[in-house]
Design an enzyme around this catalytic site. Structure first.
Site, mmCIF file in Angstrom:
data_model
loop_
_atom_site.group_PDB
_atom_site.id
_atom_site.type_symbol
_atom_site.label_atom_id
_atom_site.label_comp_id
_atom_site.label_asym_id
_atom_site.label_seq_id
_atom_site.Cartn_x
_atom_site.Cartn_y
_atom_site.Cartn_z
ATOM 1 N N LYS A 20 0.831 -1.204 0.000
ATOM 2 C CA LYS A 20 0.000 0.000 0.000
ATOM 3 C C LYS A 20 0.865 1.253 0.000
ATOM 4 O O LYS A 20 0.588 2.218 -0.696
ATOM 5 C CB LYS A 20 -0.850 0.015 1.279
ATOM 6 C CG LYS A 20 -2.314 0.020 1.009
ATOM 7 C CD LYS A 20 -3.116 0.135 2.292
ATOM 8 C CE LYS A 20 -2.637 -0.788 3.365
ATOM 9 N NZ LYS A 20 -2.802 -0.385 4.711
ATOM 10 N N THR A 193 -10.832 -10.523 -3.634
ATOM 11 C CA THR A 193 -11.020 -9.109 -3.978
ATOM 12 C C THR A 193 -12.492 -8.726 -3.817
ATOM 13 O O THR A 193 -12.822 -7.687 -3.243
ATOM 14 C CB THR A 193 -10.541 -8.857 -5.428
ATOM 15 O OG1 THR A 193 -9.138 -9.095 -5.466
ATOM 16 C CG2 THR A 193 -10.829 -7.437 -5.892
ATOM 17 N N VAL A 243 7.091 -6.885 -9.531
ATOM 18 C CA VAL A 243 8.204 -6.257 -10.250
ATOM 19 C C VAL A 243 9.516 -6.617 -9.559
ATOM 20 O O VAL A 243 9.515 -7.006 -8.390
ATOM 21 C CB VAL A 243 8.070 -4.712 -10.246
ATOM 22 C CG1 VAL A 243 6.976 -4.252 -11.174
ATOM 23 C CG2 VAL A 243 7.850 -4.171 -8.839
ATOM 24 N N CYS A 382 25.639 5.678 13.069
ATOM 25 C CA CYS A 382 25.082 5.864 14.403
ATOM 26 C C CYS A 382 25.722 4.892 15.393
ATOM 27 O O CYS A 382 26.878 5.068 15.751
ATOM 28 C CB CYS A 382 23.564 5.779 14.355
ATOM 29 S SG CYS A 382 22.818 6.755 15.665
ATOM 30 N N LEU A 383 25.039 3.823 15.787
ATOM 31 C CA LEU A 383 25.689 2.871 16.681
ATOM 32 C C LEU A 383 26.974 2.331 16.039
ATOM 33 O O LEU A 383 27.964 2.075 16.722
ATOM 34 C CB LEU A 383 24.727 1.716 16.998
ATOM 35 C CG LEU A 383 25.272 0.679 17.965
ATOM 36 C CD1 LEU A 383 25.541 1.274 19.327
ATOM 37 C CD2 LEU A 383 24.291 -0.490 18.109
ATOM 38 N N HIS A 508 22.001 9.569 10.485
ATOM 39 C CA HIS A 508 21.545 8.525 9.557
ATOM 40 C C HIS A 508 21.453 9.096 8.142
ATOM 41 O O HIS A 508 20.386 9.591 7.746
ATOM 42 C CB HIS A 508 20.159 8.016 9.974
ATOM 43 C CG HIS A 508 20.179 7.185 11.216
ATOM 44 N ND1 HIS A 508 20.399 5.839 11.197
ATOM 45 C CD2 HIS A 508 20.022 7.532 12.512
ATOM 46 C CE1 HIS A 508 20.370 5.371 12.434
ATOM 47 N NE2 HIS A 508 20.151 6.376 13.257
ATOM 48 N N GLU A 510 21.110 7.644 5.447
ATOM 49 C CA GLU A 510 20.190 6.875 4.586
ATOM 50 C C GLU A 510 18.822 7.536 4.455
ATOM 51 O O GLU A 510 18.121 7.323 3.467
ATOM 52 C CB GLU A 510 20.040 5.429 5.084
ATOM 53 C CG GLU A 510 19.366 5.219 6.432
ATOM 54 C CD GLU A 510 20.310 5.256 7.625
ATOM 55 O OE1 GLU A 510 21.349 5.949 7.546
ATOM 56 O OE2 GLU A 510 19.995 4.608 8.652
#
Ligand code: GLN
Length: 541
Positions: A20, A193, A243, A382-383, A508, A510
């Site tokens: 979703k 569905t 995909v 980080c860590l 972070h 990322e």
């Protein structure tokens, strides 16, 4: 003329994990390709106020926004697929809604009324959804959970009411379902569905568009059957075939006519979509000639969702370097002096990501040591950065037993420690150092070459910090500051130059990487891993 925001609500049925979040993000990307502005919202049905205190094994990654909100990982997809800048208001939970309503009740704002789910909880939800629009063309709202769950009922009731409140031309319901393929009969089945749409209609919502996940191509007949039973037109049934690359989803949606249908139903005039950038990106993904393998040493290795943004950042850096990035997840608890050599024998880079708690800490320190001594590109996040500092203090600076006070409060060498502001905190939720902070990059550093600037902003989520008392001792031995807070107090990046690539960052990176705009640290790291691979292969290692 005042332009009102159009709302697209995305619900899901049959199963969870159908994608979703990716569907909502892809719709957002398609609307942007048509020149519209978008924002996105995720409504989560659980009682926690935010996912910050939840175990990553249960909930996956906690995504952090610039303004320091700890949010659902779907917000990561939203930011990667679109240009929307997301904030605290782009994700709320049932817990937050109840919290707000109960506080209002205590302040006496309901003037003696009996406070109920309808209208008080639903009104609070609707206010939050309406508050989101703020001048954008399209707001895409993902309803967490699966239709039929008790938990998400107030959200469904709120979005049902909104169509009446805002007018049918301003609200669209998109429902995501599954078409299972039954091997025994060799058929794609539509019944789940049908049932899912029935459940949605029972709460008063007739979906306008169905997105049907399927492993096999579906025929026009199947679309017609679904349309007939679900009260939509066949062209409103969008096949979402599996995909290999998630960014292909939006191109497939477009080929199925989804964005055309959305703008038609919402009565929006737009230019034809410009999809060239996405198409060439997918083309690049499919024609990568190189490959590298990165060893990721952590404790959430069995649930890859825990490292969602990290995986995406490595993928994007790979595409930039025309390389596939294979991830080898290594459980830090199983990493011992005996296993370390064999575990890392085929990796071209070692990465220690963020984490909490003492489990597997010594394994992470072993991984850092192995990378440092064997000159394997090392990235600590980080860590991971904190463990790089501990390793360097112990094994290079000979500070025996050096540690983070998170793991040994009594250590004689607290190289990672709590700052004063954190010491007095007792509540765990929302109290870490969170969100975007500026950072100054010294001109003579490796990081300056990588970032190409002296000032950056990156997102944080941690409590502990590098202890500046140890800065000189570590710098003398070569572990230097590659990034410092503007007030000069906090070391945000450490780098070790006597090594092909050795960087640890307290933030972070990322969270700010995008598929087509790979983060400089990740892009440079993957490049170093590719170089290392070539040298490793030439030495026949
Ligand atoms: N546990 C460490 C801290 O709180 C690191 C957190 C992280 O990696 N996100 O500082």
């Amino acid at each position: 003329m005042y332009k009102s925001t159009k709302f697209i609500f995305v619900t899901g049925g049959v199963l969870s994990s159908l994608g979703k979040g990716l569907s909502a993000a892809s719709i957002g990307a398609l609307m942007e390709c048509r020149g519209l502005t978008v924002t996105l919202l995720k409504m989560d049905p659980y009682i926690n106020v935010d996912p910050g205190t939840m175990n990553p094994f249960q909930h996956g990654e906690v995504f952090v926004t610039d303004d320091g909100a700890e949010t659902d990982l779907d917000l990561g997809h939203y930011e990667r697929f679109t240009h929307a800048i997301l904030r605290q208001k782009n994700n709320f939970t049932t817990g937050q809604i109840y919290d707000a309503v109960i506080q209002k009740e205590r302040r006496g704002e309901y003037l003696g009324e009996t406070v109920q789910v309808i209208p008080h909880i639903t009104d609070e939800i609707k206010d939050k959804i309406r508050g989101l629009g703020n001048g954008v063309d399209v707001a895409i709202v993902e309803v967490g959970g699966t239709v039929g769950d008790i938990e998400s009922l107030p959200f469904l009731e709120a979005i049902r009411q909104l169509r009446v409140d805002l007018g049918p031309q301003n609200v669209l319901y998109v429902h995501l379902t599954l078409l299972p393929f039954v091997k025994a009969s060799g058929e794609v089945k539509t019944k789940p569905t049908q049932h899912s749409v029935k459940a949605l209609r029972e709460v008063g919502i007739q979906p306008d568009i169905l997105i049907c996940r399927t492993e096999k191509k579906i025929t026009r007949d199947i679309k017609e059957k679904i349309a007939l039973f679900c009260n939509v037109r066949p062209e409103e049934v969008i096949a979402a075939e599996d995909v290999t690359c998630i960014y292909e989803v939006l191109l497939n949606f477009h080929d199925e006519g989804l964005d055309q249908k959305v703008v038609e139903l919402l009565n929006i005039w737009t230019r034809a979509p410009i999809l060239d950038e996405w198409r060439s990106f997918i083309q690049a993904v499919k024609s990568m000639e190189l490959s590298v393998t990165i060893g990721i040493v952590g404790k959430y290795v069995n649930l890859h969702e825990s490292y969602k943004s990290l995986n995406e950042a490595l993928f994007a850096a790979g595409v930039k370097n025309r390389s596939t990035v294979n991830l080898k997840f290594i459980d830090s608890e199983l990493l011992t002096s005996e296993t370390v050599t064999s575990e890392f024998s085929n990796v071209d880079g070692i990465l220690v990501p963020g984490g909490f708690g003492s489990r597997g800490i010594e394994g992470k320190i072993k991984a850092v040591r192995f990378a440092r001594e064997n000159k394997i590109p090392f990235f600590g996040i980080c860590l991971g950065m904190q463990m790089a500092v501990v390793e360097f203090a112990r094994n290079v600076c000979e500070l025996e037993g050096a540690n983070s006070t998170e793991f040994n409060p009594e250590t004689s060498y607290p190289v990672i420690h709590l700052m004063d502001e954190q010491r007095s905190i007792t509540d765990k939720g929302g109290t870490m150092r969170l969100g975007a902070y500026e950072c100054v990059i010294p001109e003579n550093s490796e990081c300056h070459t990588i970032y190409g600037t002296t000032r950056i902003s990156e997102r944080h989520r941690h409590r502990y910090e590098f202890n500046p008392e140890f800065r000189n001792i570590l710098e003398e031995k070569g572990l230097r500051a590659g990034g410092i807070s503007p007030d000069g107090k906090l070391i945000e990046i450490v780098e070790y130059s006597d090594h092909p690539w050795f960087i640890g960052c307290q933030f972070h990176p990322e969270f700010k990487s995008k598929p087509m705009d790979s983060h400089p640290l990740f892009a440079s790291y993957i490049k170093a891993c590719l170089d290392y691979k070539i040298s490793r292969e030439s030495k026949g290692k």
